[in-house]
Structures are given as C-alpha cells and as structure tokens.
Scaffold this motif. Structure first.
Motif, PDB file in Angstrom:
ATOM      1  N   LYS A 195       0.817  -1.201   0.000  1.00  0.00           N
ATOM      2  CA  LYS A 195       0.000   0.000   0.000  1.00  0.00           C
ATOM      3  C   LYS A 195       0.853   1.253   0.000  1.00  0.00           C
ATOM      4  N   SER A 196       2.017   1.192   0.601  1.00  0.00           N
ATOM      5  CA  SER A 196       2.934   2.344   0.642  1.00  0.00           C
ATOM      6  C   SER A 196       3.786   2.437  -0.612  1.00  0.00           C
ATOM      7  N   MET A 197       3.491   1.635  -1.641  1.00  0.00           N
ATOM      8  CA  MET A 197       4.172   1.655  -2.935  1.00  0.00           C
ATOM      9  C   MET A 197       5.620   1.204  -2.847  1.00  0.00           C
ATOM     10  N   PHE A 198       5.888   0.263  -1.934  1.00  0.00           N
ATOM     11  CA  PHE A 198       7.186  -0.386  -1.860  1.00  0.00           C
ATOM     12  C   PHE A 198       7.002  -1.872  -2.167  1.00  0.00           C
ATOM     13  N   GLU A 199       8.110  -2.591  -2.215  1.00  0.00           N
ATOM     14  CA  GLU A 199       8.067  -4.028  -2.473  1.00  0.00           C
ATOM     15  C   GLU A 199       8.747  -4.771  -1.334  1.00  0.00           C
ATOM     16  N   VAL A 200       8.257  -5.978  -1.081  1.00  0.00           N
ATOM     17  CA  VAL A 200       8.836  -6.820  -0.039  1.00  0.00           C
ATOM     18  C   VAL A 200      10.061  -7.513  -0.612  1.00  0.00           C
ATOM     19  N   GLY A 201      11.174  -7.348   0.078  1.00  0.00           N
ATOM     20  CA  GLY A 201      12.412  -7.972  -0.362  1.00  0.00           C
ATOM     21  C   GLY A 201      12.620  -9.325   0.280  1.00  0.00           C
ATOM     22  N   LEU A 202      13.759  -9.491   0.981  1.00  0.00           N
ATOM     23  CA  LEU A 202      14.081 -10.743   1.639  1.00  0.00           C
ATOM     24  C   LEU A 202      13.312 -10.857   2.949  1.00  0.00           C
ATOM     25  N   VAL A 203      12.686 -11.993   3.176  1.00  0.00           N
ATOM     26  CA  VAL A 203      11.996 -12.289   4.438  1.00  0.00           C
ATOM     27  C   VAL A 203      12.732 -13.465   5.089  1.00  0.00           C
ATOM     28  N   GLU A 204      13.388 -13.200   6.204  1.00  0.00           N
ATOM     29  CA  GLU A 204      14.163 -14.228   6.897  1.00  0.00           C
ATOM     30  C   GLU A 204      13.398 -14.657   8.151  1.00  0.00           C
ATOM     31  N   TYR A 205      13.059 -15.937   8.194  1.00  0.00           N
ATOM     32  CA  TYR A 205      12.343 -16.494   9.334  1.00  0.00           C
ATOM     33  C   TYR A 205      13.364 -17.113  10.308  1.00  0.00           C
ATOM     34  N   GLU A 206      13.159 -16.864  11.587  1.00  0.00           N
ATOM     35  CA  GLU A 206      14.113 -17.335  12.590  1.00  0.00           C
ATOM     36  C   GLU A 206      14.146 -18.865  12.656  1.00  0.00           C
ATOM     37  N   ASP A 207      12.983 -19.487  12.540  1.00  0.00           N
ATOM     38  CA  ASP A 207      12.940 -20.941  12.653  1.00  0.00           C
ATOM     39  C   ASP A 207      13.099 -21.635  11.305  1.00  0.00           C
ATOM     40  N   GLY A 208      13.328 -20.865  10.238  1.00  0.00           N
ATOM     41  CA  GLY A 208      13.526 -21.452   8.920  1.00  0.00           C
ATOM     42  C   GLY A 208      12.254 -21.772   8.177  1.00  0.00           C
ATOM     43  N   GLY A 209      11.099 -21.617   8.813  1.00  0.00           N
ATOM     44  CA  GLY A 209       9.836 -21.885   8.140  1.00  0.00           C
ATOM     45  C   GLY A 209       9.353 -20.682   7.347  1.00  0.00           C
ATOM     46  N   LYS A 210       8.128 -20.789   6.868  1.00  0.00           N
ATOM     47  CA  LYS A 210       7.537 -19.693   6.092  1.00  0.00           C
ATOM     48  C   LYS A 210       6.116 -19.433   6.566  1.00  0.00           C
ATOM     49  N   ASP A 211       5.984 -19.261   7.861  1.00  0.00           N
ATOM     50  CA  ASP A 211       4.681 -19.014   8.460  1.00  0.00           C
ATOM     51  C   ASP A 211       4.371 -17.528   8.357  1.00  0.00           C
TER      52      ASP A 211
END
Length: 362
Positions: free
Chosen positions: A202-218
């Motif tokens: 909504k703020s006209m940006f894009e999501v880059g790298l998402v790093e999960y601490e437990d290695g999952g993708k929740d």
C-alpha cells in the motif's frame, strides 16, 4: 417354340405385367405431385427495409420458412433492418421453402481486448486502435514502469486481456508516470508477515528478503526487524527486507542490537563538521611569444674609387710611396724584423689586410 410363345396364357400374363408397371408409374407421379405441391407456388413477399420482426410475421402468414443471417453492422441502416432477401422478392417458390433474410445487427460485433498490459504506451495505443477500441482519458499513476500501460478501464471497471467488448467502445487507460521520490518507509515491526506485506504494498514499496528465525515460512510470524528503518525516505518500488520470528521483538533485543550494528551505521557527531569551500582559479593568459628577428648577413661592399678635387701640381706627391716602402725583398738582410717571417705568412697577412684606397691626384 414360336407357337408356345403366342399362347394365350403367355400373352395374358404379359398384358397383366405391363398394366401393373404402368399403374405403378402413374401412382408414383401422383404421389410426387401431392408431396411436392406441384403447381402450387407462392410468390416471395418483398420485406426489404422492413424490421426483422415484421418480415418474420409476413413470411409466417405466407407459409414460408425463414432463416436470419446477421451481416456486419452498417451504421447507415437501422438496427434489425432487413437488407436483402434470397430468393429475390417476387420469385415463386413452393410452400414451406426456406427464405434467407440478411439483417443489419443492433451494433458492432464484439472484439477481443489485446494483451497490452505492461507494454510501452505508444505501441499499446496503436494496437488498441487497430482492433477498433477508442481511447478516452489517459490517467497517469506513479509507477516504476514509466510510460507503460498499467490498466484498461471500461465504464470505470478494469478489464483483462481477452475480454470481449463492443467494437469502437470508449476505454480509459492508466499509464505509469515514473516512481515517486522520497517516500517515508512505514513501520511494520510488531506486525505479522501477512499484514506487513499489505502495508508495504500500500505504501508503494516491495517486499524484499523475508528471513524467518525458525527457517519456516509461516505468514503469522511477527516482524522484529526491518531494513531500511521506519521513517527513512526512499523512492517508490524499493525493497524492504524483513526479519520474522514467533517471539516478540522485546525477547529478541540482543539480536536486534546485532542487526543494528550491521545495518545501522553510527555517525560520530563529536568531530567538527567538515566545511568544503569552492576555490576558483582565474585563468592566466600569457602574451604570445614573438620570435626575435634574425639579423641579416651583410655582404661585403666592393671598393669604391674616390676622387679628390684637383690641386696645383706643385703640391702633389705620390701617396703610393708609403706602400712601396713596406715591401721588402725576399732576399733582404736577416737582421731585420721581417726577415724571420715565412713568405706564406706574409702573403696571408697581405691578403687579410684591406686594400688601401687609391687616390688619384692630378
């Protein structure tokens, strides 16, 4: 054998067979006349330029079948107007014959919207015009895809490529005007990954790298760190990296400090600021160097004979006597000073010594 052929029994059978054949032929023709309504023809009524509803009613009353064929739309005629009848009006046809009606449709035939999304606007406009769509308003929207066609609107609603629209429909197009500058980055720390994605988009940006601490993708994990930081300004379309965990940001304070040491550079404000001064140097112009004139080589002038005014003869005395005295014979006395000089040296000195001017006195 001929006698048996003309037996009355044979002749009777032959006559009966011929009668049966003639009767069958007669019955066949009678049945065809009845089935095809032989001799019963109906003239085709003239329904040209009538509406298709009136033409169908007239054909039904006449006992003729009809078939409607919609041609290409012609704006010169009314919608659903009969343009042509086949067979031609006035022709005689049998009862139940099918008559074909060529009717002008209500409007243009629908066309398929071409796939011009994310294409250069100039080429997209040309393609839309080729298929028969008219472009109304051009709406410019901030986007990193400058001069690209982003959406097609028909009556205020977005249409996808492949949608059928009436020919020559008026559509609006949305074109990218380039990225916006210096947009404040939103704060997504404490939100879930799903909520953070929506806020960033909504703020006209894009999501880059998402790093999960437990290695999952929740997607329900909580964001405890982001880069760039909230409040920084970036251009539209920049990526924001996220760090997510099932624990709260307060529980991950040590890891946040570690990430700060990597992604947040500390500026030492104890040092005085550096001032930069612009130094301008005036260009120096040196006068052109003029070469010194080369001295001209003087050529020796020939001896000029001069004459003195005439004087009385009593006062004249030869001037060459002094010259003659300087000459010494080669066989002179060696006691004199000139006796030690060789003859060649004497000749050289005589050659280097300028000649005396000869003065003639009369």
């Amino acid at each position: 054998m001929l006698k048996s052929l003309f037996n009355w029994k044979v002749l009777l059978n032959l006559v009966i067979a011929i009668g049966i054949f003639v009767g069958l032929v007669w019955l066949t023709f009678r049945w065809l006349e009845y089935h095809t309504n032989h001799g019963q023809e109906i003239p085709v009524p003239n329904v040209v330029n009538k509406s298709v509803h009136d033409a169908v009613k007239i054909l039904d009353d006449t006992g003729l079948e009809y078939e409607v064929d919609s041609a290409n739309y012609d704006p010169k005629y009314r919608p659903f107007q009969v343009l042509q009848v086949y067979p031609a009006p006035g022709s005689h046809v049998k009862d139940g014959r099918t008559v074909r009606l060529r009717v002008n449709p209500r409007t243009w035939a629908p066309i398929v919207v071409p796939d011009v999304i994310n294409k250069y606007s100039g080429l997209a406009f040309q393609r839309l015009d080729q298929v028969g769509l008219k472009i109304g308003d051009t709406i410019y929207e901030p986007s990193i895809q400058k001069d690209a066609l982003l959406r097609i609107l028909y009556k205020g609603n977005a249409v996808n490529p492949g949608t059928r629209l009436p020919r020559f429909s008026m559509i609006d197009v949305v074109v990218g005007s380039g990225p916006m500058r210096n947009i404040s980055i939103p704060n997504v720390v404490g939100l879930s990954v799903k909520e953070a994605r929506a806020v960033i988009t909504k703020s006209m940006f894009e999501v880059g790298l998402v790093e999960y601490e437990d290695g999952g993708k929740d997607e329900s994990d909580i964001i405890y760190y982001q880069d760039p930081a909230a409040g920084d300004v970036r251009d539209q379309g920049m990526q924001i990296d996220l760090w997510a965990s099932k624990r709260t940001p307060a529980e991950l304070r040590a890891k946040v400090e570690q990430l700060n040491s990597i992604y947040r550079m500390k500026v030492d404000t104890s040092l005085p600021p550096v001032h930069y001064e612009e130094v301008r140097t005036e260009p120096s112009y040196e006068p052109p160097v003029i070469p010194a004139p080369v001295p001209k080589k003087e050529t020796p002038q020939p001896a000029v004979k001069t004459e003195t005014p005439k004087a009385p003869a009593t006062t004249s005395k030869p001037a060459s006597s002094g010259v003659e005295k300087s000459k010494t014979p080669t066989g002179s006395n060696p006691a004199s000073g000139n006796a030690h000089k060789p003859a060649s040296a004497t000749t050289k000195e005589a050659a280097e010594k300028p000649k005396a001017k000869k003065v003639v006195v009369e």
